[in-house]
Design a protein around this motif. Sequence first.
Motif, PDB file in Angstrom:
ATOM      1  N   UNK A  45       0.875  -1.175   0.000  1.00 36.76           N
ATOM      2  CA  UNK A  45       0.000   0.000   0.000  1.00 36.76           C
ATOM      3  C   UNK A  45       0.909   1.221   0.000  1.00 36.76           C
ATOM      4  N   UNK A  46       0.864   2.014  -1.045  1.00 38.83           N
ATOM      5  CA  UNK A  46       1.749   3.189  -1.108  1.00 38.83           C
ATOM      6  C   UNK A  46       0.907   4.457  -1.095  1.00 38.83           C
ATOM      7  N   UNK A  47       1.571   5.604  -0.994  1.00 37.76           N
ATOM      8  CA  UNK A  47       0.840   6.873  -1.004  1.00 37.76           C
ATOM      9  C   UNK A  47       0.145   7.083  -2.334  1.00 37.76           C
ATOM     10  N   UNK A  48       0.754   6.527  -3.391  1.00 38.05           N
ATOM     11  CA  UNK A  48       0.156   6.707  -4.733  1.00 38.05           C
ATOM     12  C   UNK A  48      -1.021   5.779  -4.986  1.00 38.05           C
ATOM     13  N   UNK A  49      -1.108   4.729  -4.230  1.00 36.32           N
ATOM     14  CA  UNK A  49      -2.183   3.769  -4.452  1.00 36.32           C
ATOM     15  C   UNK A  49      -1.750   2.377  -4.007  1.00 36.32           C
ATOM     16  N   UNK A  50      -2.465   1.369  -4.487  1.00 38.89           N
ATOM     17  CA  UNK A  50      -2.155   0.004  -4.062  1.00 38.89           C
ATOM     18  C   UNK A  50      -1.463  -0.738  -5.195  1.00 38.89           C
ATOM     19  N   UNK A 102      -0.918  -6.202   2.739  1.00 37.07           N
ATOM     20  CA  UNK A 102      -0.084  -6.984   1.823  1.00 37.07           C
ATOM     21  C   UNK A 102      -0.484  -8.469   1.876  1.00 37.07           C
ATOM     22  N   UNK A 103      -0.409  -9.125   0.717  1.00 37.59           N
ATOM     23  CA  UNK A 103      -0.733 -10.556   0.562  1.00 37.59           C
ATOM     24  C   UNK A 103      -2.220 -10.868   0.516  1.00 37.59           C
ATOM     25  N   UNK A 104      -3.080  -9.854   0.636  1.00 40.57           N
ATOM     26  CA  UNK A 104      -4.521 -10.117   0.508  1.00 40.57           C
ATOM     27  C   UNK A 104      -4.837 -10.451  -0.936  1.00 40.57           C
ATOM     28  N   UNK A 105      -5.765 -11.367  -1.118  1.00 41.16           N
ATOM     29  CA  UNK A 105      -6.207 -11.691  -2.480  1.00 41.16           C
ATOM     30  C   UNK A 105      -7.394 -10.822  -2.821  1.00 41.16           C
ATOM     31  N   UNK A 106      -7.367 -10.255  -4.011  1.00 39.96           N
ATOM     32  CA  UNK A 106      -8.462  -9.378  -4.416  1.00 39.96           C
ATOM     33  C   UNK A 106      -8.924  -9.737  -5.821  1.00 39.96           C
ATOM     34  N   UNK A 107     -10.181  -9.360  -6.116  1.00 40.42           N
ATOM     35  CA  UNK A 107     -10.683  -9.542  -7.483  1.00 40.42           C
ATOM     36  C   UNK A 107     -10.639  -8.177  -8.158  1.00 40.42           C
ATOM     37  N   UNK A 108     -10.059  -8.125  -9.350  1.00 37.38           N
ATOM     38  CA  UNK A 108      -9.972  -6.835 -10.055  1.00 37.38           C
ATOM     39  C   UNK A 108     -10.693  -6.948 -11.397  1.00 37.38           C
ATOM     40  N   UNK A 109     -11.177  -5.798 -11.891  1.00 43.89           N
ATOM     41  CA  UNK A 109     -11.853  -5.832 -13.186  1.00 43.89           C
ATOM     42  C   UNK A 109     -10.854  -5.535 -14.303  1.00 43.89           C
ATOM     43  N   UNK A 110     -11.426  -5.344 -15.508  1.00 42.97           N
ATOM     44  CA  UNK A 110     -10.587  -5.111 -16.680  1.00 42.97           C
ATOM     45  C   UNK A 110      -9.623  -3.950 -16.540  1.00 42.97           C
ATOM     46  N   UNK A 111     -10.103  -2.885 -15.841  1.00 42.36           N
ATOM     47  CA  UNK A 111      -9.235  -1.726 -15.700  1.00 42.36           C
ATOM     48  C   UNK A 111      -8.416  -1.810 -14.414  1.00 42.36           C
ATOM     49  N   UNK A 112      -8.340  -3.024 -13.874  1.00 43.00           N
ATOM     50  CA  UNK A 112      -7.529  -3.323 -12.698  1.00 43.00           C
ATOM     51  C   UNK A 112      -7.954  -2.574 -11.428  1.00 43.00           C
ATOM     52  N   UNK A 113      -9.231  -2.151 -11.399  1.00 36.34           N
ATOM     53  CA  UNK A 113      -9.734  -1.577 -10.148  1.00 36.34           C
ATOM     54  C   UNK A 113     -10.139  -2.734  -9.252  1.00 36.34           C
ATOM     55  N   UNK A 116      -2.972   0.632  -8.571  1.00 38.31           N
ATOM     56  CA  UNK A 116      -4.381   0.961  -8.728  1.00 38.31           C
ATOM     57  C   UNK A 116      -4.849   1.802  -7.543  1.00 38.31           C
ATOM     58  N   UNK A 117      -5.842   2.666  -7.818  1.00 33.33           N
ATOM     59  CA  UNK A 117      -6.326   3.500  -6.721  1.00 33.33           C
ATOM     60  C   UNK A 117      -7.518   2.850  -6.066  1.00 33.33           C
ATOM     61  N   UNK A 118      -7.678   3.080  -4.767  1.00 37.74           N
ATOM     62  CA  UNK A 118      -8.842   2.515  -4.071  1.00 37.74           C
ATOM     63  C   UNK A 118      -9.458   3.590  -3.186  1.00 37.74           C
ATOM     64  N   UNK A 119     -10.708   3.343  -2.787  1.00 33.73           N
ATOM     65  CA  UNK A 119     -11.360   4.302  -1.899  1.00 33.73           C
ATOM     66  C   UNK A 119     -10.725   4.178  -0.510  1.00 33.73           C
ATOM     67  N   UNK A 120     -10.918   5.221   0.298  1.00 36.50           N
ATOM     68  CA  UNK A 120     -10.340   5.212   1.645  1.00 36.50           C
ATOM     69  C   UNK A 120     -10.823   4.010   2.459  1.00 36.50           C
ATOM     70  N   UNK A 121     -12.163   3.718   2.355  1.00 38.86           N
ATOM     71  CA  UNK A 121     -12.721   2.602   3.159  1.00 38.86           C
ATOM     72  C   UNK A 121     -12.077   1.287   2.758  1.00 38.86           C
ATOM     73  N   UNK A 122     -11.921   1.088   1.438  1.00 39.72           N
ATOM     74  CA  UNK A 122     -11.357  -0.178   0.989  1.00 39.72           C
ATOM     75  C   UNK A 122      -9.898  -0.293   1.435  1.00 39.72           C
ATOM     76  N   UNK A 123      -9.209   0.822   1.370  1.00 36.90           N
ATOM     77  CA  UNK A 123      -7.794   0.842   1.747  1.00 36.90           C
ATOM     78  C   UNK A 123      -7.604   0.349   3.184  1.00 36.90           C
ATOM     79  N   UNK A 124      -8.578   0.737   4.051  1.00 36.98           N
ATOM     80  CA  UNK A 124      -8.469   0.321   5.452  1.00 36.98           C
ATOM     81  C   UNK A 124      -8.541  -1.192   5.605  1.00 36.98           C
ATOM     82  N   UNK A 125      -9.310  -1.833   4.689  1.00 39.18           N
ATOM     83  CA  UNK A 125      -9.483  -3.291   4.786  1.00 39.18           C
ATOM     84  C   UNK A 125      -8.362  -4.076   4.129  1.00 39.18           C
ATOM     85  N   UNK A 126      -7.477  -3.387   3.409  1.00 39.07           N
ATOM     86  CA  UNK A 126      -6.472  -4.122   2.631  1.00 39.07           C
ATOM     87  C   UNK A 126      -5.119  -4.204   3.330  1.00 39.07           C
TER      88      UNK A 126
END
Length: 405
Positions: free
Chosen positions: A81-86, A111-122, A99-109
């Motif tokens: 998790x960096x200042x520029x995004x995840x 390192x090493x968490x598995x996530x599902x991303x869409x075509x634009x890698x959000x 990729x950028x994430x909302x503040x709420x999502x950032x709190x839940x993330x």
Amino acid sequence: MSDTVDDVDLPYDEDEASQQEKIQALEERLEVLESQNEEMRDKLLDANAENNKYQQKLERLTHENKKLKQSPLFVATVQELTDEGVIIKQHGNNQEALTEVTEEMREDLGPDDRVAVNNSLSIVKTLSNETDVRARVMEVTESPEVSYEDIGGLEEQMQEVRETVEMPLEKPEMFDDVGIDPPSGVLLYGPPGTGKTMLAKAVANETNATFIKMAGSELVHKFIGEGAKLVRDLFDVAREHEPAVIFIDEIDAIAAKRTESKTSGDAEVQRTMMQLLSEMDGFEERGEIRIIAATNRFDMLDRAILRPGRFDRLIEVPKPDAEGREIIFKIHTRGMNVADDVEFGELAEDVEEASGADIKAICTEAGMFAIRDDRTEIRMEDFHSAWDKVQADSDETEDVSKTFA
Ligand SMILES: Nc1ncnc2c1ncn2[C@@H]1O[C@H](COP(=O)(O)OP(=O)(O)OP(=O)(O)O)[C@@H](O)[C@H]1O
């Protein structure tokens, strides 16, 4: 219909009707019109309700349509998790992305968490922990408690498994000296419950290898890249536990003949199989790892997996013949209190279509019949009643699976 009062078709004769008659005729017309108006209003209400229903249906279908058209999600792992995004790393192609994430999502993330991303890698959602997935789909046994003596009626098959799996693990130098490559993978095929898993476990046990089992159906996942990742994990785990025997049950789930339909699901299964083949092609670096696969559906297999260098040793594991059934009866009654008059040869003839798994079930059930009868010794009749029960149970299971098919 008339537009102006002058055009209205009056319900009386203008020249002849008296004032009284005119009023009465108009009142009657008004009454008719009012009731017609009422009727029309009811119809309008009905039509409105109907319209609403269609509107809702339209919305539902539009939503479904949108969902169907939506591109599939990909699986990635959070790196940092960096200042520029995840920073995430996609499974499958191993590419990193920011990729950028909302503040709420950032709190839940983390390192090493598995996530599902869409075509634009959000990031669309977080997924359950990878180690959970690994643990769920992979069975790792340091030394399985099955030995060759526990397997009945499969002498030839056992011999072949020993040659193809045990020899390369125990005496790899012999293959070097002779100058041939040991068979890459062994495919066991035959009806359910005939001892395929047992054979794989026994060879792992006898060679002191770790037994790593994964079911093909567990490799079929809804996320792109997930199946291929699990295949890589499977080989990683095997490398960590060398010597190891990898056993892939229900290989048909990822290696079935290609169907006409080209859905994204098919493509994912295809990718998983390609990953498996490429891991197998890297045989040189595989060291002390042997691969055994099993299937009940040999006819369904894509022949590509049977080419040399892949599953190039096919071993049929059929239902046992009478002699085999007798041996299996003896194996499974080893620790049981069986009456002297019990004739295993005769029993073997009686249970003609039984598989090894059926015979094991018959032995346990026969014990149950003795217990129900308050006896500690198992008689011939108990085995017969047990066979009837095992057959009835399997008919029932068949009916149930037909009902839910
Ligand atoms: N040849 C055999 N000798 C002794 N026991 C057997 C034999 N075949 C099957 N069994 C018994 O049946 C059980 C199930 O067998 P196993 O799991 O090896 O079958 P399988 O061929 O791998 O079946 P599936 O295709 O359904 O996975 C074994 O644990 C064992 O108790």
